[in-house]
Scaffold this active site. Structure first.
Site, short mmCIF file in Angstrom:
data_model
loop_
_atom_site.label_atom_id
_atom_site.label_comp_id
_atom_site.label_asym_id
_atom_site.label_seq_id
_atom_site.Cartn_x
_atom_site.Cartn_y
_atom_site.Cartn_z
N ASP A 67 -29.76 -61.81 45.71
CA ASP A 67 -29.67 -62.57 44.47
C ASP A 67 -28.24 -62.39 43.96
OD1 ASP A 67 -30.12 -64.11 42.26
OD2 ASP A 67 -32.03 -63.19 41.75
C1 NOJ Z 1 -30.11 -65.60 39.72
C2 NOJ Z 1 -31.56 -65.95 39.90
O1 NOJ Z 1 -32.36 -64.80 39.84
C3 NOJ Z 1 -31.85 -66.70 41.18
O2 NOJ Z 1 -33.18 -67.11 41.17
C4 NOJ Z 1 -30.92 -67.86 41.33
O3 NOJ Z 1 -31.21 -68.58 42.49
C5 NOJ Z 1 -29.48 -67.34 41.34
N1 NOJ Z 1 -29.21 -66.65 40.09
C6 NOJ Z 1 -28.46 -68.45 41.54
O4 NOJ Z 1 -28.48 -69.27 40.44
#
Ligand code: NOJ
Length: 769
Positions: free
Chosen positions: A295
């Site tokens: 993530d």
């Molecule tokens: C953080 C989020 O937890 C995730 O779900 C997302 O895809 C990424 N940021 C990118 O935006």
């Protein structure tokens, strides 16, 4: 070569969709000849042999590209130009995507194209209902087709990969990201996970007009303590295997090309540095062949978690756990930038880095990016404006709505009998809220709000008065979506006292009041957990005042978590979720009975926040019935059960047949039931099958969903629905053996229209004949 292939989307059986849209894939993708694994691998290896350590580390790094942050954009672009970036996220403009791809393909030494990722969660230009709403349709075809449309639009502009579906089980509605998943149940969650992967990826990676799916967040993220986003997760192995992991397994089995690791620590070990999760379970046990991305900033976070000693250590441990690509923190330092140094000093093997690079290159090869890195800009516009996509969005919103109560059949409204309608509430005419969170490229002017949907439906013969009622309050704390690049949209500010008075006046003067309340889209989603289930601001006061007029009041909830309406008794209550681009048109069709609601709750709706968590699939424990209740101050039952949802018609279930009284362990068993439409309208019912194991190696839940089918029935029509229970359906992970078991035991079977279904039967499983 321009490849045009028709993608025939799975038919939606909704009454309102008369013809099934067929979409041409245009040139948005390479017409992948199924390349053999050996060919793909050999091509990747050839490149790897020519790459420097810096290029390898860059190839497995993904950067945020925020166009409206010129300094950050410059930094990212210089990494790209130096071949130190394998992937970018957050660019969604077709022209810009092409410009950036040109830099990678035409100016770098090895000409390796970039892989563009994006959060295409429920649509790019055409916005579908939010994912929890899609789950509430209990119609995997709707979820599949919705994501096929999203994929087609994304791929048309040059996006290759979506960070979706979110397949996190969510049992605590305080957690804002409940909106992105399929709710509380592992079976429904698994069906929806697989359907979305199929929708995004079509026949497989490289299919024209599709993107790579990235189920997330592996794993357990939905169980954050207190529902607080990102907070630690402590889950028993039994809950992990039986509840939280199954949707991921289903997504892997459906062929997902990517998996995203989660932010939080799982039982003390951060998910992104958790070798057991990423390698032992995902790769070795399930045979996942795709690539794993962190993530945003979660490799970096291994240090924040006080798990890794340094940024270098974080990178080495993430890679060692099984991560292939780092999604770098926005504006922050990438941990994987330290890998060349760690390779040189022997902290990480060249082979480990090469394995990750290979997995990333293999996706690019399979997608045909080396042959066709660019998209046609005119074609992109045509795809984004495809009217067929809007039809899919409308039908999805119609099928997702859940009618929670309908006292005295207040709904549907009869347009012929009505002279005036009062439409009230801060969400009734908010285009931005109608499409929900995780939306960045929608066309607000095109979004049909509830107010505009009703006006269009009734025409000039019915007077429609509107009042926003009250101001939707601002959040106390800002979220990532308040800041660049997603600026908050100014909210309509009204004088609440005056507007409540006006709302009462227009309700009094109308034949019916339609009140649209709930949470703004900024109040739900990532960084949008909440310690209350009340209607924010003065919406409850508004609602009470309108109900007190004595006029029939229809409440439409725009919400993705159960809200506590404090016992309010409107004539009808319908959850419309955040229904998307065509939301208002769908709602109007539902209100006026052109279609009957048929959605069902994908989570339990508690009476109040004190009851949560309250999954329907709980275990039976001491004195389950004595005194009846677990709380002395109120019933221990929820307000609305999992699987609940009314219709404008009525249904009966009968003739439950279980094909055998006895099977031996390992054998499947068939169940069938007759579902009859006993009302006077064509409508949908969802036949739901639950099982209950009476005794065994471990105690099992009072009920567990193991099958469902949404059927459309004409008045008086009966259909037999067939279910098959496999050995896998009857097995579970037991803590006492630390393995999956299937017991010789007795199972109860319940079939009906919700998790409280009363039609029951049973069968026995024996060890041998
Ligand atoms: C953080 C989020 O937890 C995730 O779900 C997302 O895809 C990424 N940021 C990118 O935006």
């Amino acid at each position: 070569m321009k490849s045009v292939r028709a993608i025939t989307c799975t038919a939606i059986t909704g009454a309102a969709l008369t013809s099934t849209p067929t979409f041409s894939a245009g040139n948005s993708g390479h017409d992948a000849k199924a390349l053999s694994d050996d060919v793909v691998r050999a091509r990747a290896n050839e490149l790897i042999a020519r790459m420097t350590p810096e290029e390898k580390a860059g190839q497995i790094t993904q950067y945020f590209d925020f166009l409206n942050e010129p300094e950050e954009a410059k930094r990212v672009e210089s990494e790209m130009a130096a071949a130190r970036a394998g992937s970018l996220l957050f660019v969604h403009d077709a022209k810009e995507l092409r410009r950036l791809q040109q830099i990678a393909v035409e100016t770098t030494r090895l000409k390796i194209p970039l892989l563009f990722g994006y959060d295409v969660i429920h649509g790019l230009r055409t916005i579908m209902p939010v994912p929890i709403a899609m789950a509430a349709s209990w119609d995997p075809k709707v979820a599949e087709q919705g994501q096929a449309v999203a994929a087609r639009e994304a791929r048309a502009v040059g996006i290759h990969w979506t960070f979706a579906p979110n397949v996190d089980i969510a049992r605590d509605p305080r957690w804002g990201r409940m909106i992105e998943g399929a709710g509380e149940d592992p079976y429904l969650g698994s069906v929806m996970a697989a359907a979305q992967v199929r929708g995004f990826q079509g026949a497989g990676i490289g299919t024209p007009g599709t993107v790579v799916a990235g189920p997330k967040h592996f794993a357990g993220y939905g169980a954050s303590i207190g529902g607080r986003d990102y907070d630690e997760v402590n889950l028993s192995d039994s809950e992990l295997w039986n509840v939280y992991l199954p949707p991921f397994k289903a997504a892997v089995e459906a062929g997902a090309g990517n998996i995203m690791s989660a932010y939080m620590g799982l039982n003390g070990v951060p998910a992104t540095g958790n070798r057991w999760l990423l390698t032992n379970v995902l790769r070795e046990t399930w045979g996942f062949k795709g690539f794993i991305v962190t993530d945003a900033g979660s490799a970096h976070d291994l240090k924040t978690h006080e798990f890794a000693a340094s940024l270098e250590d974080a990178a080495v441990r993430a890679l060692g756990a099984g991560v292939d690509m780092e999604m770098a923190p926005p504006f922050g330092v990438s941990a994987f930038k330290t890998l060349p140094q760690s390779m040189a000093e022997g902290r990480v093997s060249v082979e480990a880095v090469d394995n990750a690079v290979r997995r990333v290159l293999e996706v690019k090869i399979r997608m045909g990016l080396f042959e066709q890195p660019y998209v046609d800009l005119e074609e992109a516009q045509r795809v984004l404006n495809d009217p067929g996509h809007r039809v899919v969005a409308r039908v999805a919103a119609e099928r997702a709505a859940v009618l929670l109560s309908n006292e005295g059949s207040a709904l549907p409204l009869d347009a012929k009998m009505l002279k005036s309608i009062a439409v009230i509430g801060p969400l009734a005419d908010s285009a931005r809220d109608t499409v929900g969170p995780w939306v960045f490229d929608q066309d607000d002017s095109e979004t049909v709000t509830v107010l505009s949907g009703i006006k269009a439906k009734v025409g000039s013969g019915v007077r429609v008065d509107y009042s926003p009622g009250v101001t939707m309050p601002a959040r106390l704390h800002k979220s990532i979506f308040d800041s660049s690049p997603h600026k908050e949209i100014p909210r309509v500010q009204v004088d609440d006292d005056a507007e409540i008075r006006r709302s009462v006046e227009i309700a009094r003067a109308a034949d019916v009041a339609v009140v649209v309340v709930g949470e703004s889209q900024l109040m739900i989603g990532e960084q949008a957990s909440r310690s209350s289930l009340d209607l924010p601001g003065r919406q409850q006061e508004l609602l009470d005042a309108v109900i007190a007029t004595g006029k029939p009041v229809v409440v439409l909830l725009m919400s993705a978590r159960p809200l506590d309406l404090k016992g309010s008794k409107p004539a009808a209550l319908m959850n419309i979720w955040y229904p998307g681009t065509q939301g208002g048109a769908a709602v109007a069709n539902l209100l006026f009975g052109e279609v009957s609601p048929g959605g069902k709750l994908p989570f339990t709706w508690p009476r109040n926040i004190g009851q949560i968590p309250m999954p329907y699939a709980h275990l039976k424990t001491h004195q389950p019935k004595t005194a009846g209740e677990r709380y002395w101050n109120e019933p221990s039952t929820p307000l609305y059960s999992f699987g609940h949802g009314l219709s404008y018609s009525t249904f009966s279930f009968s003739n439950l047949k279980i094909d055998q009284v006895r099977v031996i362990v390992g054998e499947p068993i068939s169940v069938s039931v007759d579902v009859s439409n006993t009302g006077s309208r064509q409508a949908d019912e969802v036949a739901q099958l639950y099982i209950h194991q009476r005794h065994g190696t471990a105690a099992r839940p009072v009920r567990e969903l193991k099958g469902f089918e949404r059927v459309t029935l004409a008045p008086g029509q009966t259909r037999t629905v067939h279910f098959k229970l496999t050995a896998q359906d009857l097995s579970y992970w037991a803590a006492s053996t630390r393995s999956f078991v299937q017991d010789a035991t007795v199972f109860d079977v319940y079939v009906g229209g919700s998790s409280t279904a009363s039609l029951a039967g049973n069968f026995e499983v024996t060890a041998q004949r």
